[in-house]
Design a protein around this motif. Structure first.
Motif, PDB file in Angstrom:
ATOM      1  N   THR A  79       5.326   4.047   3.192  1.00 35.90           N
ATOM      2  CA  THR A  79       5.187   5.423   3.652  1.00 35.90           C
ATOM      3  C   THR A  79       5.969   5.594   4.951  1.00 35.90           C
ATOM      4  O   THR A  79       6.856   4.795   5.248  1.00 35.90           O
ATOM      5  CB  THR A  79       3.673   5.793   3.770  1.00 35.90           C
ATOM      6  OG1 THR A  79       3.557   7.164   4.075  1.00 35.90           O
ATOM      7  CG2 THR A  79       2.945   4.976   4.829  1.00 35.90           C
ATOM      8  N   GLU A  80       5.606   6.609   5.734  1.00 39.42           N
ATOM      9  CA  GLU A  80       6.359   6.932   6.954  1.00 39.42           C
ATOM     10  C   GLU A  80       6.117   5.879   8.050  1.00 39.42           C
ATOM     11  O   GLU A  80       5.014   5.331   8.163  1.00 39.42           O
ATOM     12  CB  GLU A  80       5.901   8.319   7.449  1.00 39.42           C
ATOM     13  CG  GLU A  80       7.015   9.144   8.041  1.00 39.42           C
ATOM     14  CD  GLU A  80       7.254   8.933   9.513  1.00 39.42           C
ATOM     15  OE1 GLU A  80       8.268   9.438  10.021  1.00 39.42           O
ATOM     16  OE2 GLU A  80       6.425   8.267  10.159  1.00 39.42           O
ATOM     17  N   VAL A 106       4.315  -5.593   7.876  1.00 39.70           N
ATOM     18  CA  VAL A 106       5.642  -6.128   7.565  1.00 39.70           C
ATOM     19  C   VAL A 106       6.399  -5.148   6.662  1.00 39.70           C
ATOM     20  O   VAL A 106       5.811  -4.193   6.129  1.00 39.70           O
ATOM     21  CB  VAL A 106       5.521  -7.501   6.846  1.00 39.70           C
ATOM     22  CG1 VAL A 106       4.916  -8.535   7.756  1.00 39.70           C
ATOM     23  CG2 VAL A 106       4.683  -7.365   5.556  1.00 39.70           C
ATOM     24  N   GLY A 107       7.685  -5.407   6.497  1.00 44.47           N
ATOM     25  CA  GLY A 107       8.482  -4.661   5.526  1.00 44.47           C
ATOM     26  C   GLY A 107       9.094  -3.394   6.071  1.00 44.47           C
ATOM     27  O   GLY A 107       8.789  -2.968   7.188  1.00 44.47           O
ATOM     28  N   PRO A 108       9.978  -2.809   5.260  1.00 46.08           N
ATOM     29  CA  PRO A 108      10.667  -1.601   5.709  1.00 46.08           C
ATOM     30  C   PRO A 108       9.770  -0.364   5.632  1.00 46.08           C
ATOM     31  O   PRO A 108       8.746  -0.364   4.953  1.00 46.08           O
ATOM     32  CB  PRO A 108      11.812  -1.470   4.701  1.00 46.08           C
ATOM     33  CG  PRO A 108      11.311  -2.147   3.471  1.00 46.08           C
ATOM     34  CD  PRO A 108      10.350  -3.208   3.900  1.00 46.08           C
ATOM     35  N   CYS A 109      10.150   0.676   6.361  1.00 46.43           N
ATOM     36  CA  CYS A 109       9.456   1.959   6.270  1.00 46.43           C
ATOM     37  C   CYS A 109      10.537   3.043   6.338  1.00 46.43           C
ATOM     38  O   CYS A 109      11.681   2.746   6.663  1.00 46.43           O
ATOM     39  CB  CYS A 109       8.453   2.127   7.409  1.00 46.43           C
ATOM     40  SG  CYS A 109       9.215   2.038   9.032  1.00 46.43           S
ATOM     41  N   ASN A 110      10.176   4.236   6.004  1.00 49.44           N
ATOM     42  CA  ASN A 110      11.139   5.350   6.059  1.00 49.44           C
ATOM     43  C   ASN A 110      10.631   6.417   7.013  1.00 49.44           C
ATOM     44  O   ASN A 110       9.445   6.713   7.047  1.00 49.44           O
ATOM     45  CB  ASN A 110      11.335   5.964   4.661  1.00 49.44           C
ATOM     46  CG  ASN A 110      12.091   5.035   3.731  1.00 49.44           C
ATOM     47  OD1 ASN A 110      12.978   4.305   4.173  1.00 49.44           O
ATOM     48  ND2 ASN A 110      11.733   5.023   2.463  1.00 49.44           N
ATOM     49  N   ILE A 133       0.871  -1.188   0.000  1.00 49.47           N
ATOM     50  CA  ILE A 133       0.000   0.000   0.000  1.00 49.47           C
ATOM     51  C   ILE A 133       0.904   1.232   0.000  1.00 49.47           C
ATOM     52  O   ILE A 133       1.658   1.462   0.948  1.00 49.47           O
ATOM     53  CB  ILE A 133      -0.893  -0.024   1.266  1.00 49.47           C
ATOM     54  CG1 ILE A 133      -1.661  -1.361   1.334  1.00 49.47           C
ATOM     55  CG2 ILE A 133      -1.842   1.150   1.281  1.00 49.47           C
ATOM     56  CD1 ILE A 133      -2.211  -1.684   2.705  1.00 49.47           C
ATOM     57  N   ALA A 134       0.836   2.036  -1.072  1.00 50.09           N
ATOM     58  CA  ALA A 134       1.822   3.115  -1.246  1.00 50.09           C
ATOM     59  C   ALA A 134       1.173   4.492  -1.238  1.00 50.09           C
ATOM     60  O   ALA A 134       0.070   4.688  -1.772  1.00 50.09           O
ATOM     61  CB  ALA A 134       2.574   2.915  -2.561  1.00 50.09           C
ATOM     62  N   HIS A 135       1.882   5.451  -0.681  1.00 51.67           N
ATOM     63  CA  HIS A 135       1.443   6.849  -0.725  1.00 51.67           C
ATOM     64  C   HIS A 135       1.726   7.404  -2.127  1.00 51.67           C
ATOM     65  O   HIS A 135       2.758   7.066  -2.731  1.00 51.67           O
ATOM     66  CB  HIS A 135       2.187   7.664   0.340  1.00 51.67           C
ATOM     67  CG  HIS A 135       1.566   8.993   0.604  1.00 51.67           C
ATOM     68  ND1 HIS A 135       1.816  10.081  -0.201  1.00 51.67           N
ATOM     69  CD2 HIS A 135       0.685   9.403   1.549  1.00 51.67           C
ATOM     70  CE1 HIS A 135       1.105  11.112   0.265  1.00 51.67           C
ATOM     71  NE2 HIS A 135       0.427  10.731   1.322  1.00 51.67           N
ATOM     72  N   PRO A 136       0.846   8.270  -2.665  1.00 51.81           N
ATOM     73  CA  PRO A 136       1.074   8.780  -4.031  1.00 51.81           C
ATOM     74  C   PRO A 136       2.246   9.749  -4.177  1.00 51.81           C
ATOM     75  O   PRO A 136       2.492  10.231  -5.290  1.00 51.81           O
ATOM     76  CB  PRO A 136      -0.258   9.447  -4.396  1.00 51.81           C
ATOM     77  CG  PRO A 136      -0.940   9.716  -3.116  1.00 51.81           C
ATOM     78  CD  PRO A 136      -0.466   8.690  -2.140  1.00 51.81           C
ATOM     79  N   GLU A 137       2.971  10.038  -3.097  1.00 53.09           N
ATOM     80  CA  GLU A 137       4.227  10.795  -3.252  1.00 53.09           C
ATOM     81  C   GLU A 137       5.359   9.866  -3.701  1.00 53.09           C
ATOM     82  O   GLU A 137       6.474  10.318  -3.953  1.00 53.09           O
ATOM     83  CB  GLU A 137       4.606  11.469  -1.925  1.00 53.09           C
ATOM     84  CG  GLU A 137       3.712  12.634  -1.572  1.00 53.09           C
ATOM     85  CD  GLU A 137       3.923  13.142  -0.153  1.00 53.09           C
ATOM     86  OE1 GLU A 137       4.917  12.780   0.486  1.00 53.09           O
ATOM     87  OE2 GLU A 137       3.061  13.906   0.327  1.00 53.09           O
ATOM     88  N   CYS A 138       5.073   8.558  -3.787  1.00 55.07           N
ATOM     89  CA  CYS A 138       6.083   7.606  -4.284  1.00 55.07           C
ATOM     90  C   CYS A 138       6.159   7.717  -5.805  1.00 55.07           C
ATOM     91  O   CYS A 138       5.175   8.065  -6.465  1.00 55.07           O
ATOM     92  CB  CYS A 138       5.679   6.176  -3.939  1.00 55.07           C
ATOM     93  SG  CYS A 138       5.694   5.796  -2.183  1.00 55.07           S
TER      94      CYS A 138
END
Ligand code: 13P
Ligand code: SF4
Length: 350
Positions: A278-279, A296-300, A240-245
């Motif tokens: 996302t964040e 799960v998975g990495p975040c920034n 699930i991605a933010h549209p700033e990606c």
């Protein structure tokens, strides 16, 4: 820059801020919302700040508006209203309290001040900026207007009040495609996020969308290759991605939306495993309410959002620092651009 040594000594002189397990135990309803992501030891250190902030909030007649990227102890411990940029902007117009403490980045505090100018709007750290807001000035808007004469300028809310005032209308990540589609013009200028613009261009293919070259330092770090690799190791994960990606990252994901859109999607879909592109605080803030979902998975981490801490919020309410001021003419121009967005998005949603 805030002088934390001075702030700490002043706060210590007025409040008992030593870690307090007994006080933490009395705050079990708050802890129950964050016990998956905050240790009992850490909560005992947060508890005296949460108690002091909530008491001062009542004394000052203040409301805390917090963005979805705030840390869990802020989001669940002291916030009165939480949300994405659009929700916070709408809520800012409704605040009855005398003081708004904006727990988010500077452009969000400016937006609250512009929409509710009679309130004192405080930001706990003036250095809580945004790479997108810093990427463009009024001169950049003038440059785009000269390059594309007659085309309307749609500026992301992640901009300064001056830039909003120089724009025709604002948008947020939750309404960008609808706002652009709702304009009568064929060519539309979007600033300052090139990736949001490129993602909107895919959703509104009949428009000629042109963009400024800005980006978010948090979301631009994700790559489609990373997501593909992650998916191959973790089949069944909902991405699930933010549209700033970047657009290839969004294309690789199962859903894209604003931070509020992401929360709504998780709540409705209840995927077994979810990776929020996302964040980092997003997953932490919704983990308790979605116990069946394994995040799960990495975040920034957003270094700007993370400048806001319980300690700085307490200082802000104690000292009434730092009020956000916007020049009256600029505020009026910015207010019109934000209000046009709110009106158009409410009209389109009706
Ligand atoms: P949202 O409006 O989706 O909350 O986004 C704000 C933001 O800064 C995301 O990086
Ligand atoms: Fe700005 Fe990106 Fe941080 Fe949002 S996450 S505040 S867009 S730098």
């Amino acid at each position: 820059m805030l002088d934390l040594t001075f702030i700490r000594s002043e706060l210590a002189a007025h409040y008992d801020l030593a870690p307090d397990p007994d006080l933490a135990a009395k705050m079990s309803p708050i802890y129950a919302k964050i016990d998956k992501v905050v240790t009992p030891f850490d909560f005992a250190t947060f508890a005296p700040y949460i108690a002091a902030i909530n008491a001062l909030k009542a004394e000052r007649n203040a409301a805390i508006l917090a963005h979805n990227y705030m840390t869990p102890e802020i989001y669940h411990g002291v916030a009165d209203v939480v949300g994405d940029s659009l929700q916070l902007a709408i809520e800012a117009t409704k605040v009855q309290a005398d003081v708004i403490v904006q727990c988010g980045v500077h452009f969000m505090a400016e937006t609250s001040k512009v929409l509710n100018p009679s309130k004192i709007v405080l930001i706990p750290d003036m250095d809580a900026g945004c790479s997108l807001a810093e990427s463009i000035t009024q001169a950049g808007i003038a440059e785009m207007r000269a390059r594309y004469p007659g085309a309307p300028v749609v500026s992301y809310v992640n901009t300064t009040a001056e830039v909003k005032a120089a724009s025709d209308i604002c948008c947020t990540s939750s309404n960008a495609a609808q706002i652009v589609a709702g304009l009568p013009d064929e060519t539309v200028i979007m600033t300052p996020d090139k990736y949001l613009a490129q993602n909107v261009a895919k959703l509104v293919p009949h428009k000629n969308i042109v963009w400024w070259d800005g980006s978010c330092i948090v979301h631009e770090q994700y790559t489609a290759e990373d997501l593909r690799e992650f998916r191959s190791w973790n089949p069944g994960t909902r991405i699930i991605a933010h549209p700033e990606c970047p657009p290839d990252v969004v294309a690789e994901s199962d859903f894209s939306g604003s931070t509020a859109g992401i929360i709504a999607y998780v709540e409705k879909e209840q995927p077994e495993k979810a990776m929020l592109v996302t964040e980092c605080s997003m997953a932490s803030n919704i983990a308790e309410a979605n116990p069946a979902v394994d995040f799960v998975g990495p975040c920034n981490m957003c270094p700007y959002m993370k400048k806001i801490t319980l300690e700085k919020i307490l200082w802000s309410l104690h000292s009434m620092e730092t009020p956000v001021e916007v020049d009256a003419a600029v505020a009026e121009g910015a207010r019109q651009a934000v209000q046009r967005m709110i009106d158009l998005s409410q009209k389109l949603a009706a």
